[in-house]
Design a protein around this motif. Structure first.
Motif, short mmCIF file in Angstrom:
data_model
loop_
_atom_site.label_atom_id
_atom_site.label_comp_id
_atom_site.label_asym_id
_atom_site.label_seq_id
_atom_site.Cartn_x
_atom_site.Cartn_y
_atom_site.Cartn_z
N VAL A 96 20.48 6.76 72.54
CA VAL A 96 21.46 7.70 71.99
C VAL A 96 22.10 7.14 70.73
O VAL A 96 22.28 5.92 70.60
N GLY A 97 22.44 8.04 69.81
CA GLY A 97 23.06 7.63 68.57
C GLY A 97 23.58 8.85 67.83
O GLY A 97 23.52 9.97 68.36
N ARG A 98 24.08 8.59 66.64
CA ARG A 98 24.72 9.67 65.87
C ARG A 98 23.91 10.11 64.65
O ARG A 98 24.34 10.97 63.90
N HIS A 99 22.75 9.45 64.42
CA HIS A 99 22.00 9.70 63.20
C HIS A 99 20.62 10.24 63.53
O HIS A 99 19.73 9.48 63.94
N ALA A 100 20.43 11.53 63.32
CA ALA A 100 19.16 12.16 63.67
C ALA A 100 17.98 11.49 62.96
O ALA A 100 16.91 11.31 63.54
N ALA A 101 18.19 11.08 61.71
CA ALA A 101 17.08 10.49 60.96
C ALA A 101 16.65 9.16 61.56
O ALA A 101 15.47 8.83 61.56
#
Lengths: 320, 320
Positions: free
Chosen positions: B184-189
């Protein structure tokens, strides 16, 4: 029956509580003696919501439920579990998702003339163990839980931080491994109990920092946590034995840089606790500071909350 | 020689740094390529006091020190140890009490044309591994350090919190165990790099709480810690892979009640990292966002500090 009743962060002695009816698989236990734990004091302070009869350390006599146990002196594990959920079937029964906990969560406890528990939770008390020692089976089991999570080696340097009831039992249990043990605390009279067992004690200043293999935190406060963390060598093990109320602010950088291992630890195994009690390898007698009859339960709680007081017992058959 | 120089929380490119002289047991390495790590950015921010040449991720060629290594392409472990102290002789060499650490503590690092390291720290790079991949040996070793402390089982449910450089390598390394992985993270790229490897990704909201066996915290911030903790089932394992600056406020009660295990984790083994690189089992190419010549080192640091940027490399032979 008579019982201590907790409601809205206050306790009182009631005489009108119905005697509990054992459900299928449960036994009815007539309580002889029970012990007041810090968790009980925290419950009164509202640490978690509980209404009913508190108390989870006890010794009693089985009156109904399983013929082979009938009339026997028993103590009992406090988590009543479903046996079916993922936790139960994965060997983590004390974490059962549907558990009730004696005197703590969803189940009336041991500060009463009678309690009920699943038969599978009960452990017969060996003949030679007096009630005043058997009532310590639960906190001794909690002390032994450390060994279920952490391998304490005979040549490890171990420090126990905190000289409360649990700290004193943890230190005594760990000393039986032969490890090089130091117990630190702020109360000379409490530490003297350990000195009498041949365990080295001191104030926190006696700790040589970054030199211990294992540190057990038994204070439940941030200062104790910081002391325990600073005592550890790289890749040392910190065991958290106390429940914490509220947030704990920690310097996490050394946890990563020194690759510290932290283990939360809660309930433990009763059978080894009773074996150690049967062999007389633990001094519990020195921990008993007072015994009150059930009718003076409110006084007992007040006494147990005093900082200089160790274990306070409730005698269900004592004259009030 | 030319080198990036850190002094008083500022970096500059110098052309007048003396080429290091290898001491006994050390090799002289001509650096080909090095990588900027978050630790380097933290050093500039003053996370710990260091003056000199930073940089600890590199690939280079041995120019002097040990005949059998001469001319070989190598990468190297960053802790230079005494071999004699209690940590060294107890199997904890990366925690040597007298260690120097390449580009971090007491030893000039890899953002230079040359560096020195003990011969024993060097690992030949397999022929098929290009410099742009070999330069990742150190952070991949750090990702693999998890397996040295924690047994991740093939059927474990594992969540990696954080989609930075380290999080992406940790997720790729853990996925090789066959475990059921969520990153999980906040940066789609950034997460798309993992999706392309067949790894399931999402935002933190995708985590089913209290259901993961292992959570790896790779953000270094309190929110990441709280997300990782909440993801764990009772007796789950939380691995801290990121260094934390400043205090971390945590709710410690569930750590005890749920008997959570927390492992700090730092440096890891290089040999398995190079084996995985040789087999092409990790995508490092997608992590390289820019390559700067050494002469543009200040620009490289500025680029590396941008939140959308993953790895920035420094090419020691590139034209500035």
């Amino acid at each position: 029956m008579r019982a201590i009743w907790l409601e809205d962060c206050a306790i009182r002695v009631r005489h009108d509580v119905p005697r509990p009816e054992p459900r299928e698989g449960e036994a009815l236990v007539r309580v002889l003696l029970s012990g007041i734990c810090n968790t009980d004091l925290e419950l009164v302070r509202g640490y978690m919501p509980f209404e009913g009869i508190p108390g989870h350390e006890f010794v009693g006599v089985v009156e109904a439920g399983l013929d082979s146990l009938s009339g026997m002196r028993v103590t009992g594990e406090i988590n009543a579990v479903c046996g079916l959920c993922e936790e139960c079937t994965s060997g983590r029964r004390t974490h059962c998702k549907h558990r009730t906990v004696l005197g703590i969560e969803g189940r009336n406890g041991a500060f009463a003339e009678y309690l009920t528990l699943p038969v599978e939770n009960l452990h017969p008390v060996p003949d030679g163990v007096p009630n005043e020692a058997a009532v310590f089976a639960e906190p001794i089991a909690a002390a032994l839980a450390i060994g279920e999570e952490v391998s304490v080696r005979p040549d490890d340097r171990v420090v126990v931080v905190g000289d409360g009831k649990l700290g004193l039992l943890v230190a005594q249990a760990l000393a039986l491994s032969g490890c090089e043990l130091l117990a630190v605390g702020r109360h000379a009279a409490k530490l003297a109990i350990l000195e009498a067992c041949g365990i080295r004690t001191g104030e926190a200043g006696a700790i040589e920092e970054r030199s211990f293999d294992v540190a057990v935190e038994c204070t439940g406060n941030p200062e104790g946590f910081a002391i325990a963390l600073a005592a550890l060598r790289p890749r040392g093990t910190l065991v958290l034995k106390s429940t914490y109320a509220g947030d704990l602010s920690i310097d996490a950088a050394p946890v990563v840089v020194d690759e510290i291992r932290i283990f939360g630890s809660r309930c433990g195994p009763f059978a080894p606790a009773l074996r150690l009690l049967a062999r007389g390898l633990l001094d519990t007698g020195s921990l008993v500071h007072a015994t009150f009859p059930l009718g003076r339960g409110v006084d007992a709680f007040e006494r147990a909350a005093r900082p200089d007081t160790l274990k306070v017992l409730l005698d269900m058959e004592g004259a009030s």
